[in-house]
Scaffold this active site. Structure first.
Site, PDB file in Angstrom:
ATOM      1  N   THR A 117       0.814  -1.218   0.000  1.00  0.00           N
ATOM      2  CA  THR A 117       0.000   0.000   0.000  1.00  0.00           C
ATOM      3  C   THR A 117       0.847   1.267   0.000  1.00  0.00           C
ATOM      4  OG1 THR A 117      -1.531   1.303   1.362  1.00  0.00           O
ATOM      5  CG2 THR A 117      -0.159  -0.259   2.527  1.00  0.00           C
ATOM      6  N   TYR A 141      -1.518  -0.018   9.923  1.00  0.00           N
ATOM      7  CA  TYR A 141      -1.831  -0.685   8.653  1.00  0.00           C
ATOM      8  C   TYR A 141      -0.609  -0.590   7.726  1.00  0.00           C
ATOM      9  CZ  TYR A 141      -3.720  -1.151   3.940  1.00  0.00           C
ATOM     10  OH  TYR A 141      -3.908  -1.510   2.632  1.00  0.00           O
TER      11      TYR A 141
END
Ligand code: UDP
Length: 327
Positions: A117, A141
């Site tokens: 990501t 995350y």
């Protein structure tokens, strides 16, 4: 047919990947525990239920299908939740991916495509985000995904695990045939929440923060169509098959849109008002995440063809209004 093990194949991006893999002549074997995925999204190949952390179950599935490669989509992916419950992210993303990677190596399945990501980059003022930008994630995350990237490098050095890492920007849109689409419970992502609000399925959208250092004060993101994104994964698989070695690719279009601009485009596409209110910033959000790299295009030959923002919203809206959306 060549089997590819697709973790998270019952989820949003994984189910689109299965469709693309099947169209490209592969047999996508979904491995999913159905905690956030949906059984009826597995439509393009076999389904095997299991947890990523269940080594015995993974060994069984690797032995049964002898996959040529793994595509690893299964993950927790909500910034807000990661801020509140970092332990879930370190355990659920990092520890469980370690089990998967060890099982793949033990089964001699040494081609690995990984969903990472742009959240691994974190906040960088006036810096173009390319694959060499330092990774300074602002939330657990992004940190958990960066850790898995590091893990893949170590396993390559020790065990020859070849990998393609894709750092996604913001994925949106849906299969134009509306066979699969985006459906999270709870939903936290901008586009589906906005379409729900437009459709009266939930209250007004809350715009998280209007005091960012951007032209209209709202966060800027680089939105990429899920179908373009999964096409890049098929190219990544072929890259590994051709022995081109491990590589990192950003997947974004290079165009940024603010939350307000996404709202304006949605109004134009749906021809409906977008009910929204403004609220405080969401913890863990970066001001601006826009890809500054064309490596995927120049090296992989990736050409995003549906990633125009209006097209993405139109495809998401078609899915949203299809019978499949209302589970
Ligand atoms: N966003 C928002 N309201 C919402 C959900 C998201 O304003 O209800 C904003 C969020 O702050 C971010 C952008 O929309 O700037 C995209 O957020 P999303 O959760 O879709 O993806 P992320 O960027 O976290 O991966």
């Amino acid at each position: 047919m060549t089997n590819i093990l697709v973790t998270g194949g019952a989820g949003y991006i994984g189910s689109h990947a299965c469709k693309a893999l099947k169209a490209a002549g592969y047999n996508p074997v979904t491995y999913d525990n159905l905690i956030t995925g949906w059984r009826d999204a597995v439509r393009f190949g076999p389904f095997e239920q299991g947890d990523l952390g269940d080594r015995a179950r993974l060994d069984e599935v690797f032995a049964q299908y002898r996959p040529a490669a793994v595509m690893h989509f299964a993950a927790l992916s909500q910034v807000g939740e990661a801020m509140a419950q970092p332990g879930r992210y370190w355990r659920g993303n990092v520890c469980e991916s370690l089990t998967l990677i060890e099982a793949a190596v033990a089964a001699d399945c040494l081609d690995f495509v990984f969903s990472s990501t742009c959240a691994t980059y974190g906040e960088h003022d006036n810096v173009v985000l390319d694959e060499n930008t330092p990774q300074l994630p602002l939330n657990a995350y992004g940190a958990s995904k960066r850790a898995i990237e590091d893990m893949l490098r170590d396993f390559e050095a020790a065990h020859g695990l070849r990998h393609v890492i894709f750092r996604y920007f913001n994925v949106a849109g849906a299969d134009p045939e509306a066979e699969v689409g985006e459906f999270h419970r709870p939903e936290t992502h901008l586009v589906p929440l906005m379409l729900d609000a437009i459709d009266g399925k939930r209250d007004a959208l809350t715009v998280f923060g209007t005091d960012y250092d951007t032209p209209d004060g709202t966060c800027i993101r680089d939105y990429v169509h899920v179908c373009d994104l999964v096409d890049a994964h098929v190219l990544g698989l072929k890259w590994l098959e051709q022995g081109k070695g491990s590589r990192v690719f950003n997947l974004g279009t290079g165009s940024g849109f603010s939350v307000r601009e996404v709202i304006d485009h949605s109004r134009a596409v749906t021809n409906r008002e977008v009910p929204f209110v403004t609220g405080p910033r969401r913890a863990g959000d970066c001001t601006k995440l826009v890809s500054g790299s064309s490596r995927a295009e120049t090296e992989l030959g990736w050409k995003p063809v549906r990633s125009d923002l209006k097209q993405m919203i139109a495809d998401a809206w078609r899915w949203h209004r299809s019978g499949h959306y209302d589970r």
